[in-house]
Design a protein around this motif. Structure first.
Motif, mmCIF file in Angstrom:
data_model
loop_
_atom_site.group_PDB
_atom_site.id
_atom_site.type_symbol
_atom_site.label_atom_id
_atom_site.label_comp_id
_atom_site.label_asym_id
_atom_site.label_seq_id
_atom_site.Cartn_x
_atom_site.Cartn_y
_atom_site.Cartn_z
ATOM 1 N N ILE A 116 6.921 -43.280 -52.887
ATOM 2 C CA ILE A 116 5.586 -43.084 -52.173
ATOM 3 C C ILE A 116 4.404 -43.854 -52.868
ATOM 4 N N TRP A 118 4.359 -46.257 -54.811
ATOM 5 C CA TRP A 118 4.155 -47.586 -54.814
ATOM 6 C C TRP A 118 3.553 -48.241 -53.707
ATOM 7 N N ILE A 119 3.159 -47.276 -52.548
ATOM 8 C CA ILE A 119 2.733 -47.992 -51.473
ATOM 9 C C ILE A 119 1.286 -48.730 -51.524
ATOM 10 N N ILE A 136 9.007 -51.038 -51.198
ATOM 11 C CA ILE A 136 8.785 -49.650 -51.498
ATOM 12 C C ILE A 136 10.259 -48.944 -51.695
ATOM 13 N N GLY A 140 12.019 -47.599 -55.168
ATOM 14 C CA GLY A 140 12.363 -46.105 -55.212
ATOM 15 C C GLY A 140 13.637 -45.738 -55.600
ATOM 16 N N MET A 200 12.542 -41.169 -46.606
ATOM 17 C CA MET A 200 11.064 -40.830 -46.536
ATOM 18 C C MET A 200 10.246 -41.899 -46.794
ATOM 19 N N ALA A 201 10.591 -42.830 -48.031
ATOM 20 C CA ALA A 201 9.762 -43.862 -48.300
ATOM 21 C C ALA A 201 9.482 -44.839 -47.329
ATOM 22 N N VAL A 204 6.923 -43.061 -44.658
ATOM 23 C CA VAL A 204 5.721 -43.209 -44.966
ATOM 24 C C VAL A 204 5.250 -44.588 -44.873
ATOM 25 N N ALA A 205 5.810 -45.398 -45.440
ATOM 26 C CA ALA A 205 5.223 -46.915 -45.391
ATOM 27 C C ALA A 205 4.966 -47.333 -43.746
#
Length: 260
Positions: A116, A118-119, A136, A140, A200-201, A204-205
């Motif tokens: 997250i 790295w977003i 992303i 991760g 999850m990443a 979120v992205a």
């Protein structure tokens, strides 16, 4: 293992799930306040079904299948690239101790960074796009898998390479026939364990600007103050993640089952 022992986890898991769903539905039927924030499945599934399982407003509404495909494409593309890159990087570093000494500190420094984080960088470099989401996921997973690849390579008994060399195998053949089969199960197991982080990443992205995907469903529900849509999105995310984890577990146990 008897049939009863095999069936017990499935039966007990199903019963616990049904119990939770029953209590959830009962709380709504009893008029408890929590049901206004967490509408029961019978309510939010009915609301989404009325729209034909299409997410969005008016002509911009899209079927839920499109969101599923978009999310799966992003997460699997990122994980696939990271998996291949990690194995290749680990193999190349294993050929040079100096390269390993120089690059290993960088790997161990970047590996703990949550995907997250790295977003912002991804948005600045790639904009709000599929490429940013894939990047992303890649960031991760890649560093952890590369470290795992190096560890798996060090576990290979030296005698394996000695025997292969004595039989006339070239360096490429030794990697393809000895190193790769030896490291693949261990790296794949870690890939499966990192699926949750990648999942999850990418969600979120999708929440920070992408117009499709499962994460975008949650954001749309929030913007419309629609708890039914939020709960529906959460259920789809949970079920999809569970199914993918089971598929990865099947591959791990049945396809790359061997270990050195």
């Amino acid at each position: 293992m008897t049939n009863a022992s095999k069936a017990a986890p499935i039966v007990l898991g199903t019963l616990s799930l049904l119990t939770v769903l029953g209590l959830w539905e009962w709380s709504a039927a009893a008029g408890l306040a929590v049901s206004t924030v967490l509408p029961p499945p019978s309510q939010f599934m009915a609301v989404v079904a009325e729209s034909g399982f299409r997410i969005g407003m008016g002509s911009q509404a899209s079927p839920i299948s499109q969101s599923l495909v978009s999310t799966f494409l992003r997460v699997f593309t990122g994980m696939g690239i990271a998996f291949a890159a990690a194995i290749l990087t680990g193999a190349l570093l294993s050929l040079s101790r100096v390269a390993t000494w120089c690059i290993s500190p960088l790997l161990y420094l970047l590996a703990p960074i949550a995907p997250i984080a790295w977003i912002p960088t991804a948005i600045v470099v790639f904009g709000i796009s599929n490429t940013a989401a894939i990047f992303i996921v890649f960031m991760g997973v890649y560093f952890v898998l590369t470290i795992a690849t190096l560890s798996e390579i060090r576990r290979i008994p030296p005698e394996f390479h000695t025997v292969a060399a004595n039989l006339g195998a070239s360096p490429f053949e030794r990697f393809y026939r000895v190193t790769l089969p030896a490291i693949l199960p261990g790296v794949f197991v870690l890939l499966r364990s990192n699926f949750t982080a990648a999942w999850m990443a990418v969600l979120v992205a999708e929440m920070v600007g992408l117009r499709d995907g499962l994460g975008a469903i949650i954001m749309m529900g929030r913007n419309l103050f629609n708890n039914d849509l939020i709960l529906f999105g959460m259920v789809i995310i949970g079920v999809s993640g569970f199914v993918v984890d089971r598929v990865l577990n099947f591959i791990s146990n049945r396809i790359v089952w061997w270990r050195v």
